[in-house]
Enzyme design. Sequence first.
Site, PDB file in Angstrom:
ATOM      1  N   SER A 262       0.832  -1.202   0.000  1.00  0.00           N
ATOM      2  CA  SER A 262       0.000   0.000   0.000  1.00  0.00           C
ATOM      3  C   SER A 262       0.866   1.251   0.000  1.00  0.00           C
ATOM      4  CB  SER A 262      -0.852  -0.021   1.269  1.00  0.00           C
ATOM      5  OG  SER A 262      -1.430   1.244   1.487  1.00  0.00           O
TER       6      SER A 262
ATOM      7  N   TYR B 285      -2.406  -0.942  11.111  1.00  0.00           N
ATOM      8  CA  TYR B 285      -2.567  -1.492   9.747  1.00  0.00           C
ATOM      9  C   TYR B 285      -1.364  -1.120   8.884  1.00  0.00           C
ATOM     10  CZ  TYR B 285      -4.010  -1.740   4.860  1.00  0.00           C
ATOM     11  OH  TYR B 285      -4.035  -1.985   3.508  1.00  0.00           O
TER      12      TYR B 285
ATOM     13  N   LYS C  52       1.860  -3.473   6.962  1.00  0.00           N
ATOM     14  CA  LYS C  52       2.347  -3.449   5.567  1.00  0.00           C
ATOM     15  C   LYS C  52       3.853  -3.163   5.536  1.00  0.00           C
ATOM     16  CE  LYS C  52      -1.567  -4.259   3.481  1.00  0.00           C
ATOM     17  NZ  LYS C  52      -1.827  -5.562   2.880  1.00  0.00           N
TER      18      LYS C  52
HETATM   19  P1  NAD Z   1     -10.857  -7.131   1.190  1.00  0.00           P
HETATM   20  O1  NAD Z   1     -11.091  -7.116   2.659  1.00  0.00           O
HETATM   21  O2  NAD Z   1     -12.041  -6.965   0.291  1.00  0.00           O
HETATM   22  O3  NAD Z   1     -10.089  -8.465   0.782  1.00  0.00           O
HETATM   23  C1  NAD Z   1      -9.218  -9.163   1.651  1.00  0.00           C
HETATM   24  C2  NAD Z   1      -9.656 -10.598   1.654  1.00  0.00           C
HETATM   25  O4  NAD Z   1      -8.800 -11.333   2.513  1.00  0.00           O
HETATM   26  C3  NAD Z   1     -11.087 -10.789   2.193  1.00  0.00           C
HETATM   27  O5  NAD Z   1     -11.804 -11.602   1.289  1.00  0.00           O
HETATM   28  C4  NAD Z   1     -10.886 -11.475   3.533  1.00  0.00           C
HETATM   29  O6  NAD Z   1     -11.964 -12.337   3.855  1.00  0.00           O
HETATM   30  C5  NAD Z   1      -9.587 -12.215   3.280  1.00  0.00           C
HETATM   31  N1  NAD Z   1      -8.813 -12.552   4.485  1.00  0.00           N
HETATM   32  C6  NAD Z   1      -8.372 -11.737   5.467  1.00  0.00           C
HETATM   33  N2  NAD Z   1      -7.690 -12.445   6.386  1.00  0.00           N
HETATM   34  C7  NAD Z   1      -7.695 -13.734   5.958  1.00  0.00           C
HETATM   35  C8  NAD Z   1      -7.163 -14.940   6.476  1.00  0.00           C
HETATM   36  N3  NAD Z   1      -6.484 -14.988   7.632  1.00  0.00           N
HETATM   37  N4  NAD Z   1      -7.360 -16.079   5.787  1.00  0.00           N
HETATM   38  C9  NAD Z   1      -8.061 -16.068   4.603  1.00  0.00           C
HETATM   39  N5  NAD Z   1      -8.588 -14.970   4.083  1.00  0.00           N
HETATM   40  C10 NAD Z   1      -8.404 -13.808   4.751  1.00  0.00           C
HETATM   41  O7  NAD Z   1      -9.771  -6.012   0.865  1.00  0.00           O
HETATM   42  P2  NAD Z   1      -9.277  -5.457  -0.533  1.00  0.00           P
HETATM   43  O8  NAD Z   1      -9.677  -4.035  -0.633  1.00  0.00           O
HETATM   44  O9  NAD Z   1      -9.609  -6.399  -1.614  1.00  0.00           O
HETATM   45  O10 NAD Z   1      -7.706  -5.466  -0.271  1.00  0.00           O
HETATM   46  C11 NAD Z   1      -6.885  -6.549  -0.669  1.00  0.00           C
HETATM   47  C12 NAD Z   1      -5.475  -6.304  -0.197  1.00  0.00           C
HETATM   48  O11 NAD Z   1      -5.024  -5.055  -0.711  1.00  0.00           O
HETATM   49  C13 NAD Z   1      -5.335  -6.196   1.326  1.00  0.00           C
HETATM   50  O12 NAD Z   1      -4.128  -6.793   1.696  1.00  0.00           O
HETATM   51  C14 NAD Z   1      -5.293  -4.706   1.572  1.00  0.00           C
HETATM   52  O13 NAD Z   1      -4.596  -4.402   2.747  1.00  0.00           O
HETATM   53  C15 NAD Z   1      -4.550  -4.226   0.341  1.00  0.00           C
HETATM   54  N6  NAD Z   1      -4.820  -2.828  -0.017  1.00  0.00           N
HETATM   55  C16 NAD Z   1      -6.108  -2.414  -0.232  1.00  0.00           C
HETATM   56  C17 NAD Z   1      -6.351  -1.081  -0.563  1.00  0.00           C
HETATM   57  C18 NAD Z   1      -7.769  -0.597  -0.784  1.00  0.00           C
HETATM   58  O14 NAD Z   1      -7.961   0.631  -0.833  1.00  0.00           O
HETATM   59  N7  NAD Z   1      -8.762  -1.447  -0.953  1.00  0.00           N
HETATM   60  C19 NAD Z   1      -5.291  -0.177  -0.683  1.00  0.00           C
HETATM   61  C20 NAD Z   1      -3.995  -0.634  -0.448  1.00  0.00           C
HETATM   62  C21 NAD Z   1      -3.770  -1.969  -0.135  1.00  0.00           C
END
Ligand code: NAD
Length: 338
Positions: free
Chosen positions: A124, A149, A153
């Site tokens: 991120s 959080y 990262k």
């Molecule tokens: P999201 O919450 O929709 O997706 C994350 C998925 O991981 C979910 O389906 C959740 O159920 C699953 N998960 C979490 N812990 C788990 C575990 N222990 N075992 C199995 N599954 C697990 O989030 P997203 O927006 O799709 O983000 C995906 C990744 O991108 C994350 O790592 C997030 O930190 C990173 N990210 C997101 C953004 C954003 O703005 N959405 C920005 C920067 C980074």
Amino acid sequence: MNILLAGGAGYIGSHTAVSLLDAGHDVIIADNFANSSPVAVERVREVSGKPVTCYRADVCDKAAMERIFQENNIDCIVHFAALKGVGESVEIPVAYYRNNIDTTLTLLECMAKFGVRNMVFSSSATVYGDENPIPYAETMRRGSSSHPYGWTKIFMEQIFEDAAKADPNLSVVLLRYFNPIGAHPSGRMGEDPRGVPNNLMPYISQVAVGRREKLTVFGGDYPTPDGTCRRDYLHVMDLAEGHLEAVEYAAAHKGAEAFNLGTGTPYSVLEIIRAFETATGVSIPYAIGDRRAGDLPEFWADASKAERVLCWTAKRDLTEMCRDTWNWQSHNPKGYEE
Ligand code: NAD
Ligand code: UDP
């Protein structure tokens, strides 16, 4: 390639699954549905027209993950599995460190045991912290975070770099996402946050569909052109396509390397509201409220490395981001809940 998407049922993972399937890859999803719905996986199958193997599994559960590695000949992992609520991470930091770090360590141990060498990691822009000048470039040092959080990262990037230093066969692409918004153009897949949305675009679209009364703009007195915060918003399908390039890059290189995925152009909160209203014809009532703790006034990506090295640039504009968000939200007012 056979690509394991850890956390692949989530917002970014499900859209990435469609892009990978469209490009001819095979996809295996492992998700505990802590923040997602199995319906999202059904929609991935529907939209792509391809089969997808899906395991309900906690990525921290080593035995469950070893079974998945045993049953599938995995070439590459894309690691989305994390808890991602900035505010929630301040309330329950230990759960955040446990989940986010543990998923990462478990995957690295499985990779070592089963000889899987390639990893693409969901990092991120938050790793730049608040000390770096904007736009953020990959040559800058990681900063420090004002919330657990962000620290997860920062720590995970460090873990991957150390692991790649120790194992010359390991290849890790650290993708530093900026602000993904939008949805699949079919209107069948999109962002479906649980409870009150923390992020701007899902909040706006829930106001638009009548689930929330009005948007609170967090702060109108920032040192920015219109006083509201500016961010680098990119279409989730552009972000998804960035993973295609990253998977290929991981297969052809060794070591750990970071890439920004953003557009390089910032928009303010008020500009996003106006763009949404223009693209959809729906007006968004809002009020300027207090600043949200921890928000930086503005940041955006220097997106030139991804263009130069991965041959990736974001192609979709803000109008498309707003239109696709609304197409999803208006056809699925309750998200994946039927
Ligand atoms: P999201 O919450 O929709 O997706 C994350 C998925 O991981 C979910 O389906 C959740 O159920 C699953 N998960 C979490 N812990 C788990 C575990 N222990 N075992 C199995 N599954 C697990 O989030 P997203 O927006 O799709 O983000 C995906 C990744 O991108 C994350 O790592 C997030 O930190 C990173 N990210 C997101 C953004 C954003 O703005 N959405 C920005 C920067 C980074
Ligand atoms: N924001 C806002 N009202 C909301 C949610 C977000 O004004 O209900 C603002 C927030 O202050 C930030 C921008 O919108 O300036 C993007 O916030 P988001 O949480 O989507 O992303 P991030 O904070 O991760 O950049």
